[in-house]
Every structure is written in structure tokens, then in C-alpha cells.
Write an enzyme that holds these catalytic residues in place. Structure first.
Site, PDB file in Angstrom:
ATOM      1  N   LYS A  75       0.862  -1.197   0.000  1.00  0.00           N
ATOM      2  CA  LYS A  75       0.000   0.000   0.000  1.00  0.00           C
ATOM      3  C   LYS A  75       0.889   1.234   0.000  1.00  0.00           C
ATOM      4  CE  LYS A  75      -4.010   2.002   0.330  1.00  0.00           C
ATOM      5  NZ  LYS A  75      -3.565   2.770  -0.850  1.00  0.00           N
ATOM      6  N   LYS A  99       4.844   2.636   8.353  1.00  0.00           N
ATOM      7  CA  LYS A  99       3.690   3.499   8.626  1.00  0.00           C
ATOM      8  C   LYS A  99       2.435   2.643   8.835  1.00  0.00           C
ATOM      9  CE  LYS A  99       3.648   7.037   5.932  1.00  0.00           C
ATOM     10  NZ  LYS A  99       3.407   7.898   4.750  1.00  0.00           N
ATOM     11  N   LYS A 111       5.285   1.874  -3.015  1.00  0.00           N
ATOM     12  CA  LYS A 111       5.345   3.261  -3.482  1.00  0.00           C
ATOM     13  C   LYS A 111       5.652   3.270  -4.957  1.00  0.00           C
ATOM     14  CE  LYS A 111       5.149   7.407  -1.585  1.00  0.00           C
ATOM     15  NZ  LYS A 111       4.443   7.697  -0.333  1.00  0.00           N
ATOM     16  N   THR A 195      -4.672  13.251   5.710  1.00  0.00           N
ATOM     17  CA  THR A 195      -3.262  13.387   6.101  1.00  0.00           C
ATOM     18  C   THR A 195      -3.114  14.567   7.051  1.00  0.00           C
ATOM     19  OG1 THR A 195      -2.639  12.512   3.944  1.00  0.00           O
ATOM     20  CG2 THR A 195      -0.900  13.581   5.224  1.00  0.00           C
ATOM     21  N   ASN A 226      -1.490  19.530  -0.569  1.00  0.00           N
ATOM     22  CA  ASN A 226      -2.622  18.943   0.149  1.00  0.00           C
ATOM     23  C   ASN A 226      -2.385  18.916   1.667  1.00  0.00           C
ATOM     24  OD1 ASN A 226      -3.660  16.232   1.439  1.00  0.00           O
ATOM     25  ND2 ASN A 226      -5.174  16.793  -0.084  1.00  0.00           N
ATOM     26  N   SER A 354      -7.170   5.661   3.657  1.00  0.00           N
ATOM     27  CA  SER A 354      -7.099   4.788   2.486  1.00  0.00           C
ATOM     28  C   SER A 354      -7.537   3.368   2.856  1.00  0.00           C
ATOM     29  CB  SER A 354      -5.671   4.733   1.939  1.00  0.00           C
ATOM     30  OG  SER A 354      -5.410   5.826   1.098  1.00  0.00           O
TER      31      SER A 354
HETATM   32  N1  GLU Z   1       1.001   8.893  -0.161  1.00  0.00           N
HETATM   33  C1  GLU Z   1       0.467   8.820   1.167  1.00  0.00           C
HETATM   34  C2  GLU Z   1       1.559   8.431   2.138  1.00  0.00           C
HETATM   35  O1  GLU Z   1       2.718   8.640   1.894  1.00  0.00           O
HETATM   36  C3  GLU Z   1      -0.766   7.942   1.255  1.00  0.00           C
HETATM   37  C4  GLU Z   1      -0.577   6.513   0.896  1.00  0.00           C
HETATM   38  C5  GLU Z   1      -1.878   5.715   0.850  1.00  0.00           C
HETATM   39  O2  GLU Z   1      -2.914   6.264   1.142  1.00  0.00           O
HETATM   40  O3  GLU Z   1      -1.797   4.547   0.486  1.00  0.00           O
HETATM   41  O4  GLU Z   1       1.298   7.985   3.222  1.00  0.00           O
END
Ligand code: GLU
Length: 420
Positions: A75, A99, A111, A195, A226, A354
Site C-alpha cells: 500500500k 507506517k 510506493k 493526512t 494537500n 485509504s
Molecule cells: N502517499 C500517502 C503516504 O505517503 C498515502 C498513501 C496511501 O494512502 O496509500 O502515506
């Protein structure tokens, strides 16, 4: 500083590996855990030919890194940026693993990135690039395999195109393949603010843990996308004075405080935060070292370094960005009594919602914004409490404590699967 350490400073993947090794050793875990996790399970590099509006054909390079699936499907977001590198994407995928683990979400880390300058591309070009990227990596995506999301310079519209492309490829509607979608395509209420909301809750909980409240505090925000702009708005609503902000084009400083909503309107109108009425422009490097209570790096990696860490005058650094503080800067801040709320905790609100979005997609059953926010707030408060407890118990900083919380979970999954 010799050349090798300079290179290490600039390479987020080496930084991520180093943080992992430190955490494995601090927890007294088997070094096999480090061996398994030090490299991503899978990395895909693709070329994406795109027909440009002028009729020419241009090839873009795209990456997707799946750090581990040991804790669930990969994810993590996809960024569109001219400076994206494979090492950066690999580092970011590793941070996503931790995370998700800090938040106890059933995901591993992933990613993606595409080397491009979205600001210089038309909507049509961006759509063709987004669809081309998904076609190139479709075989490694899926609601049970790898679930992308927005990141730097990608948004709900890009997610909508990507979900549509993937659904066409597999021949069935697949909202659960990607999160951060437009609401009408199965996006979650509250996702675009998540976020920032998570950051503000993490800041509030950390302040409370130290015996102070955010009301009346001052904040400096580096990056006005954002996460940065919505954090500014939410902090302002809590009575925090926003004294300085920056974006990739300039800065705006006003010690009397600025209205974040008017500032965003100004940025949308002019393309920059610079020149906001009543504000002054200051050099971007001065912005980070202004005296304030809360400093929020909300842009890219490696902005707080061993060079500027001795001059930072904030009480709290809340990492809305991923990897904004180098490993060399961390102990300097810690010794100076500056608390860093680490990225894997501070900006985890995005991936947490998410997760809620994915659950809603799988169930085809949608929640109210109030329910999303209530559950997000609870998840953030609980994660903060777990990290504070570890930090107090082991007398380590919050980043080390967050890594401990995360790694304990990932190591347990590795063991339970019989990998180590
Ligand atoms: N890009 C965001 C992060 O770095 C969200 C990732 C997601 O929602 O999967 O946490």
C-alpha cells in the site's frame, strides 16, 4: 564531510536502511529480520510512451516498489515529480511498511513514481500518462496485491483514471485497486483531508503529552500542497497562528499570522504563496529556522539536515512529508529538546483513511464523513499513545519509538509466516 557521507545524506534509501538497522538492533531482534526487510520484495521499472498534445511521442520512466507483502498487500502512493528516483521510491516503500505497521493496518508497504513535470503537462497528457503507467504495471497491482494512492502532485482525478484503466484491463469494476479516488467512484469521505487531520491530531496529542495545548501557538509550514495547506487551515481553526509558509516557488512571512484559506486562494490565483497581501518574502532556508512552536515540513525529503538542525527554533517538528529529516539531524534535534513527530506516525492519517476506503470498496458499503473522522481520530490517538509509551519506557525519541512499534509487528508477521 567526505564524499561518501554526502552521497548518503542525499540517498533516502540508505537513510531508510540505516533507520531499519538501528531499530532492529535497539529491539534486540534477529539480524535476519534486517536481511529480509533491507531490500524491497519487488521493484518494477517501466517505460511509458505518451502521445503529447503537439503530436510528438515521449517516453516517461515509471517505478513501483513493493517493499514487503508480509503484513498484507502493498500500500502506498504514486508521485509524479521531475526528480523521482528509484532509490527514493524504494525508501518511500519501506517507510510505508512501517507506517502501516504503526497504525496496525493489514498492509505492507509500496510506493510508485513517474519522472515527469505535471505542472508543464496538459490534462490530456496527464491522463494518457496515468493510464499508460497503470497498463505498464497492471500485472503487479490488485486489491489483494498492491493498492496505490495519491502522493506528491497526484490527486483524486489521477486515481480515477488509474482505477478506470485497471478495471478495463481486468474486465470488471475494481474500486479497491486504488484509494484516494473521487467520491463518485468509491472514494472515501474525509480522504483528502485525512493526512492533515492526522497531523493535527498527532501534534495535539504530542503537545498534550508534554503538558501544553496548541491554542495560541505559532506554526511554520514548508510546502503548501494537500497536507500543508489543509494542516494550516485546521491549525488555524484551533487558534494557531500561521506565521510563515512556503511552496516550491517562494515564501510568505507575516508574524501577525495569515489566513490559510485566503492564502490558498492566492496561491491558486497566482501560482505561488509569494506576494500574499501583508506578507514579506524571506529566503526559504530562513523559514525553517524561524522561532515558532510547530514546524511542519510538508513537501519532500531531506530538508532538515545536520546543517540547519542546530538553528531550528521550533518546539515540535511534525513531519507531514515523508523523510524530511535526515538521520544526522535527528539526534541534534533530540539533544536540543526539540520533539520530532516522525512521518510514519504524523502523516499516517492518509493511509489510514485509504484503509477505510479499501474496506468500504470491498464491502460496497459507505461511511459518513463523521464516522471516518471519528475512527481516524481514534486510530491516531491510540497510535500516538503506543509510541509515547515506548519512547518513555526506552528513553528514545519518537522516531525510534515509532520504529520499535512498527518493527515489532512486522517481525511478528515474519515469524508467524515462518520467514525468519
Ligand atoms: N502517499 C500517502 C503516504 O505517503 C498515502 C498513501 C496511501 O494512502 O496509500 O502515506
Amino acid at each position: 564531510m567526505n564524499v561518501e557521507t554526502m552521497v548518503q545524506h542525499a540517498n533516502p534509501f540508505l537513510n531508510a536502511q540505516r533507520q531499519l538497522l538501528t531499530a532492529v538492533d535497539q529491539l534486540g531482534l534477529d539480524r535476519a529480520v534486517y536481511e529480509v526487510l533491507k531490500e524491497p520484495e519487488r521493484v518494477v521499472v517501466v517505460s511509458i510512451p505518451v502521445r503529447m498534445d503537439d503530436g510528438s511521442l515521449r517516453t516517461f520512466i515509471g517505478y513501483r516498489s513493493q517493499h514487503t507483502l508480509v503484513t498484507g498487500p502493498a500500500k502506498g502512493g504514486i508521485r509524479f515529480h521531475p526528480d523521482v528516483t528509484l532509490d527514493e521510491v524504494k525508501a518511500l516503500s519501506m517507510w510505508m511498511t512501517f507506517k502501516c505497521a504503526v497504525m496496525q493496518l493489514p498492509f505492507g508497504g509500496g510506493k510508485g513514481g513517474v519522472v515527469c513535470n505535471p505542472k508543464a503537462m496538459s490534462r490530456g497528457e496527464l491522463e494518457r500518462l496515468s493510464r499508460g503507467y497503470v497498463r505498464a504495471i497492471a500485472s503487479v497491482l490488485g486489491p489483494e496485491l498492491d493498492i496505490p494512492a495519491p502522493d506528491v502532485y497526484t490527486d483524486a482525478q489521477v486515481m480515477g483514471w488509474m482505477m478506470d484503466e485497471y478495471s478495463r484491463i481486468v474486465g470488471k469494476d475494481q474500486p479497491g485497486v486504488i484509494t484516494g479516488k473521487p467520491l463518485v467512484l468509491g472514494g472515501s469521505a474525509g480522504r483528502s483531508e485525512a493526512t492533515a487531520f492526522g497531523c493535527v491530531v498527532a501534534a495535539r496529542e504530542t503537545a498534550r503529552h508534554q503538558g501544553w495545548e496548541l491554542e495560541g501557538a505559532t506554526a511554520v509550514i514548508q510546502g503548501y500542497g494537500n497536507a500543508g495547506s489543509i494542516s494550516a487551515r485546521m491549525l488555524h481553526e484551533l487558534g494557531v497562528r500561521i506565521i510563515a509558509v512556503s511552496d516550491s516557488t517562494g515564501t510568505a512571512y507575516d508574524p501577525r499570522g495569515m489566513d490559510p484559506v485566503a492564502l490558498l486562494a492566492h496561491k491558486r490565483r497566482t501560482g505561488s504563496v509569494r506576494g500574499f497581501p501583508g506578507s514579506q518574502e524571506i529566503p526559504p532556508e530562513e523559514l525553517l529556522t524561524l522561532k515558532c512552536d510547530i514546524l511542519i515540513p510538508a513537501a519532500l525529503e531531506n530538508v532538515i539536515t545536520a546543517q540547519n538542525a542546530p538553528k531550528i527554533q521550533a518546539r515540535l517538528v511534525v513531519e507531514a512529508a515523508n523523510g524530511p529529516t535526515t538521520p544526522e539531524a535527528d539526534p541534534i534535534l533530540f539533544k536540543r529538546g526539540i520533539t520530532v513527530v516522525p512521518d510514519i506516525l504524523a502523516n499516517a492519517g492518509g493511509v489510514t483513511v485509504s484503509y477505510f476506503e479499501w474496506v468500504q470498496n470491498l464491502n460496497r458499503w459507505y461511511w459518513s464523513e463523521e464516522k471516518v473522522n471519528r475512527r481516524l481520530e481514534r486510530a491516531m490517538v491510540q497510535a500516538c499513545q503506543r509510541v509515547f509509551r515506548l519512547a518513555d519506557h526506552h528513553r528514545v525519541n519518537l522516531r525510534e519509538a515509532a520504529y520499535m512499534a512498527a518493527l515489532e509487528r512486522v517481525a511478528a508477521a515474519l515469524k508467524a509466516r515462518g520467514w525468519v
